[in-house]
Design a protein around this motif. Structure first.
Motif, PDB file in Angstrom:
ATOM      1  N   HIS A  29     -42.192 -15.821 -21.379  1.00 15.65           N
ATOM      2  CA  HIS A  29     -42.464 -17.107 -22.016  1.00 15.65           C
ATOM      3  C   HIS A  29     -42.525 -18.241 -21.001  1.00 15.65           C
ATOM      4  N   LYS A  30     -41.569 -18.300 -20.090  1.00 23.44           N
ATOM      5  CA  LYS A  30     -41.531 -19.385 -19.122  1.00 23.44           C
ATOM      6  C   LYS A  30     -40.888 -18.911 -17.831  1.00 23.44           C
ATOM      7  N   ILE A  31     -41.562 -19.140 -16.718  1.00 23.45           N
ATOM      8  CA  ILE A  31     -41.014 -18.817 -15.399  1.00 23.45           C
ATOM      9  C   ILE A  31     -40.250 -20.043 -14.898  1.00 23.45           C
ATOM     10  N   PRO A  32     -38.983 -19.889 -14.490  1.00 20.32           N
ATOM     11  CA  PRO A  32     -38.195 -21.045 -14.045  1.00 20.32           C
ATOM     12  C   PRO A  32     -38.830 -21.756 -12.852  1.00 20.32           C
ATOM     13  N   VAL A  33     -38.793 -23.077 -12.906  1.00 21.73           N
ATOM     14  CA  VAL A  33     -39.316 -23.909 -11.827  1.00 21.73           C
ATOM     15  C   VAL A  33     -38.139 -24.552 -11.098  1.00 21.73           C
ATOM     16  N   ILE A  42     -41.163 -27.549  -4.653  1.00 20.36           N
ATOM     17  CA  ILE A  42     -42.099 -28.562  -4.161  1.00 20.36           C
ATOM     18  C   ILE A  42     -41.704 -29.914  -4.745  1.00 20.36           C
ATOM     19  N   ASP A  43     -41.862 -30.949  -3.973  1.00 15.34           N
ATOM     20  CA  ASP A  43     -41.472 -32.296  -4.398  1.00 15.34           C
ATOM     21  C   ASP A  43     -42.076 -32.654  -5.766  1.00 15.34           C
ATOM     22  N   LYS A  44     -41.211 -33.069  -6.671  1.00 13.76           N
ATOM     23  CA  LYS A  44     -41.572 -33.567  -8.004  1.00 13.76           C
ATOM     24  C   LYS A  44     -42.097 -32.478  -8.957  1.00 13.76           C
ATOM     25  N   LEU A  45     -42.091 -31.231  -8.535  1.00 14.22           N
ATOM     26  CA  LEU A  45     -42.595 -30.175  -9.410  1.00 14.22           C
ATOM     27  C   LEU A  45     -41.762 -30.058 -10.692  1.00 14.22           C
ATOM     28  N   ALA A  46     -40.438 -30.155 -10.560  1.00 12.31           N
ATOM     29  CA  ALA A  46     -39.580 -30.021 -11.743  1.00 12.31           C
ATOM     30  C   ALA A  46     -39.865 -31.129 -12.761  1.00 12.31           C
ATOM     31  N   GLU A  47     -40.090 -32.350 -12.281  1.00 11.39           N
ATOM     32  CA  GLU A  47     -40.392 -33.459 -13.191  1.00 11.39           C
ATOM     33  C   GLU A  47     -41.762 -33.270 -13.838  1.00 11.39           C
ATOM     34  N   TYR A  48     -42.719 -32.801 -13.030  1.00  7.89           N
ATOM     35  CA  TYR A  48     -44.066 -32.528 -13.538  1.00  7.89           C
ATOM     36  C   TYR A  48     -43.999 -31.460 -14.636  1.00  7.89           C
ATOM     37  N   ASP A  49     -43.229 -30.403 -14.371  1.00  4.05           N
ATOM     38  CA  ASP A  49     -43.093 -29.302 -15.324  1.00  4.05           C
ATOM     39  C   ASP A  49     -42.387 -29.765 -16.598  1.00  4.05           C
ATOM     40  N   GLN A  50     -41.443 -30.671 -16.451  1.00  3.49           N
ATOM     41  CA  GLN A  50     -40.722 -31.171 -17.634  1.00  3.49           C
ATOM     42  C   GLN A  50     -41.662 -31.956 -18.544  1.00  3.49           C
ATOM     43  N   LYS A  51     -42.587 -32.699 -17.951  1.00  5.50           N
ATOM     44  CA  LYS A  51     -43.531 -33.488 -18.744  1.00  5.50           C
ATOM     45  C   LYS A  51     -44.630 -32.619 -19.345  1.00  5.50           C
ATOM     46  N   LYS A  63     -48.224 -31.686  -1.126  1.00  6.57           N
ATOM     47  CA  LYS A  63     -47.150 -32.567  -0.671  1.00  6.57           C
ATOM     48  C   LYS A  63     -46.225 -32.934  -1.822  1.00  6.57           C
ATOM     49  N   SER A  64     -46.821 -33.236  -2.971  1.00  7.60           N
ATOM     50  CA  SER A  64     -46.007 -33.674  -4.107  1.00  7.60           C
ATOM     51  C   SER A  64     -46.788 -33.567  -5.410  1.00  7.60           C
ATOM     52  N   PHE A  65     -46.060 -33.293  -6.489  1.00  3.51           N
ATOM     53  CA  PHE A  65     -46.652 -33.345  -7.829  1.00  3.51           C
ATOM     54  C   PHE A  65     -46.480 -34.765  -8.377  1.00  3.51           C
ATOM     55  N   ALA A  66     -46.937 -35.734  -7.599  1.00  3.48           N
ATOM     56  CA  ALA A  66     -46.845 -37.151  -7.944  1.00  3.48           C
ATOM     57  C   ALA A  66     -47.923 -37.891  -7.181  1.00  3.48           C
ATOM     58  N   VAL A  86     -44.728 -39.623 -11.223  1.00  6.95           N
ATOM     59  CA  VAL A  86     -45.206 -38.373 -11.827  1.00  6.95           C
ATOM     60  C   VAL A  86     -46.072 -38.731 -13.031  1.00  6.95           C
ATOM     61  N   ASN A  87     -47.384 -38.725 -12.797  1.00  7.83           N
ATOM     62  CA  ASN A  87     -48.330 -39.125 -13.837  1.00  7.83           C
ATOM     63  C   ASN A  87     -49.469 -38.127 -14.003  1.00  7.83           C
ATOM     64  N   GLY A  88     -49.259 -36.917 -13.485  1.00  6.01           N
ATOM     65  CA  GLY A  88     -50.304 -35.901 -13.555  1.00  6.01           C
ATOM     66  C   GLY A  88     -51.073 -35.735 -12.267  1.00  6.01           C
ATOM     67  N   THR A  89     -50.882 -36.667 -11.347  1.00  5.39           N
ATOM     68  CA  THR A  89     -51.551 -36.599 -10.052  1.00  5.39           C
ATOM     69  C   THR A  89     -50.856 -35.581  -9.149  1.00  5.39           C
ATOM     70  N   ILE A  90     -51.654 -34.843  -8.376  1.00  5.77           N
ATOM     71  CA  ILE A  90     -51.111 -33.913  -7.372  1.00  5.77           C
ATOM     72  C   ILE A  90     -51.615 -34.372  -6.012  1.00  5.77           C
ATOM     73  N   THR A  91     -50.695 -34.611  -5.091  1.00  3.18           N
ATOM     74  CA  THR A  91     -51.031 -35.099  -3.756  1.00  3.18           C
ATOM     75  C   THR A  91     -50.864 -33.974  -2.738  1.00  3.18           C
ATOM     76  N   PHE A  92     -51.848 -33.854  -1.837  1.00  2.36           N
ATOM     77  CA  PHE A  92     -51.850 -32.778  -0.854  1.00  2.36           C
ATOM     78  C   PHE A  92     -51.483 -33.308   0.541  1.00  2.36           C
ATOM     79  N   MET A  93     -51.264 -32.406   1.469  1.00  7.50           N
ATOM     80  CA  MET A  93     -50.788 -32.786   2.795  1.00  7.50           C
ATOM     81  C   MET A  93     -51.779 -33.652   3.562  1.00  7.50           C
TER      82      MET A  93
END
Length: 543
Positions: free
Chosen positions: A87-91, A252-261, A340-343, A349-356
């Motif tokens: 059902h859900k893989i832990p982040v 990864i930075d902000k992934l947990a917050e992204y996943d929560q939303k 780099k970040s899921f922000a 954290v608004n749905g944007t994904i930022t790369f290196m």
């Protein structure tokens, strides 16, 4: 240096050099062999996939009493397709420290008590079944990427005319036929997970006894399950659960917050089943190895855009087989650097994904982590330590692992601290299903005394300077032949010296080892055929 934990180096050898070197090692082992405190008669095998089945057959062949525990409803391991997924893989959280003992002592989830459990719906009952035996990562129209001549068992070749590349349906059927042909089903406990494995050392002999706690979940009817837990004692244990157990998602930075939303956006490749679920979506595949490329092929022309996060050198990934597989990546796949970040650039954290490289994506509908797996040896408890654990924890354990496989094992097979614990199908390098067969033979022959291990001191000395006869992470046909040959020469030498009546092993035929150029030439056609099959719907094929 911690014995057995350093990664193996490579000393490129010819087949004859491997034979000569291994024969001398095998003769040396007979001069100072490991002596088991008591005969091994009763063995538990954990897992009834490609490794567990061949281990069980080999053990029975040597006259040992075998019980195989398989938590799924059928044999096949990774190749058993199921419509449902986890059902859900832990982040993980970005600030979360690396988990020590993470793959050995996982926290046990609350489980239903023994007896009958009634559920209100069939779906709820299925969730309990999936919790007991999490579905594998087998998705619709999953095909082998190693040709069948390289992955067949010496005692059970594929039927004449079998294609080099076959689907999960054919592979699972072949494993089922193996179990049927060699009458293994009488010794397999299906729907049965291993809760705990405890080791007791008998004071009078110093011999080990292994107490295995097993738990069965049977479906009585659509909304009723029956749980039964019991213990059994064995002289030895084979771990044959493979390396595709716990899906791994990196921190990864902000992934947990992204996943929560947006919890429905973040998935692992283990949860993928069919490309139709991604129709019209913008998909980000995190990873650039086999599963990521396979998913990109399936999603081409189905998803709106497919992006792929690439780490390292795309053109030279350090593995001939991965380089070959990457040639099939659709040209429409858009490569991106590491995340780099899921922000956004301000950390929001608004749905944007930022790369290196500071580029961003704002319209991703689904993020699929194709980032591999961790081994799962939780049932070993304190008998298993992680390489990151404190030294005092590792010294009390029987085996030390990294996130995937055991590190303190002799030839990737026997726990050096107690060789009544063995591993089949779990190694520190790439290898195919056919190799598992020879590993099973090694375990069975050593435990039945048709072959010998060197003394513990000699085992540790050997593994401290462990070398592969080929480039690490290479899985060309020649590499596979050489690795198999080391087991074949060892077992045949001991059979000869001990005048054992066991069959002499053949190993991989030279004609198979020489087919690498043909494999490369046929790869484009293989890719085209499989992608076409994968884009059919399961309903069209009765699955």
């Amino acid at each position: 240096m911690t014995i057995g934990i350093e990664p193996p180096q490579a000393q490129l050898l010819t087949k004859q050099q491997v034979i000569d070197k291994t024969r001398q090692e095998s003769l040396d082992a007979l001069k100072d062999p490991f002596v088991f405190p008591k005969p091994i008669k009763k063995v538990a095998v954990i897992g009834a996939g490609p490794a567990g089945l061949v281990a069980a057959k080999a053990l029975k062949e040597q006259g040992l009493d075998v019980t195989v525990f398989e938590r799924a409803k059928a044999v096949g391991g990774t190749w058993l397709y199921q419509k449902t997924t986890e059902h859900k893989i832990p982040v993980p959280k970005a600030e979360q420290a690396p988990t020590q003992n993470g793959n050995c002592n996982m926290n046990a989830e609350k489980k239903p008590k023994d007896g009958d459990v009634e559920t209100e719906t069939e779906e709820e009952a299925q969730r309990l079944v999936d919790a007991h035996a999490p579905p594998s990562g087998c998705y619709y129209a999953l095909y082998n990427n190693t040709p069948t001549p390289m992955i067949e068992y010496e005692d059970f070749p594929y039927p004449p005319g079998t294609s080099w590349y076959i689907s999960h349906v054919q592979l699972q059927a072949h494993l089922h036929n193996y179990a049927t042909t060699f009458k293994l089903y009488d010794d397999i406990e299906l729907n049965t997970s291993i809760e705990h494995v405890n080791r007791v050392v008998l004071p009078e002999t110093g011999a080990s006894e292994w107490i295995v706690t097993a738990r069965k979940c049977e479906r009585v009817d659509k909304c009723k399950l029956r749980y039964t837990t019991w213990e059994a004692t064995f002289d030895a244990v084979v771990v044959a659960t493979g390396i595709f157990q716990k899906a791994f998602i990196p921190s990864i930075d902000k992934l947990a917050e992204y996943d929560q939303k947006w919890p429905d956006r973040v998935l692992h490749a283990k949860q993928f089943r069919h490309c139709s679920a991604y129709a019209g979506k913008n998909v980000l595949l995190v990873g650039s190895h086999v599963s990521a490329i396979d998913l990109a092929q399936r999603m081409e022309g189905v998803a709106n855009n497919v992006y792929m996060v690439v780490r390292g050198d795309w053109e030279d990934p350090g593995s001939d087989i991965l380089k070959l597989i990457r040639t099939g990546t659709p040209k429409s796949t858009i490569h991106k650097p590491e995340i780099k970040s899921f922000a956004d650039k301000d950390g929001i954290v608004n749905g944007t994904i930022t790369f290196m490289d500071d580029t961003i994506l704002e319209d991703i509908d689904c993020v699929v982590f194709c980032t591999g797996y961790k081994g799962d040896y939780h049932y070993l408890g304190s008998l298993c330590a992680h390489d990151n654990d404190p030294q005092e924890v590792k010294e009390k354990a029987i085996v030390v692992t990294d996130d995937i496989k055991p590190l303190t094992s002799y030839r990737d097979l026997f726990a050096m601290d107690d060789p009544t614990l063995a591993f089949v199908g779990i190694a520190r390098h790439l290898h195919g299903l056919g190799h598992f067969w020879y590993q099973g033979q090694a375990v069975a022959r050593v435990w039945s005394q048709a072959a010998r291990l060197p003394s513990q001191e000699a085992m540790r000395a050997f593994m401290d300077k462990y070398e592969l006869p080929f480039v690490p992470h290479d899985m060309s046909t020649v590499s596979e032949q050489l690795h198999i040959q080391r087991i074949v020469t060892w077992l045949n030498t001991h059979a000869e010296q001990l005048k054992s009546p066991v069959n002499r092993l053949k190993g991989m035929d030279d004609s198979v080892a020489e087919m690498w150029d043909k494999v490369k030439a046929a790869w484009p056609d293989r890719t085209e055929e499989i992608v076409a099959a994968a884009k059919q719907t399961p309903v069209e094929n009765g699955i």
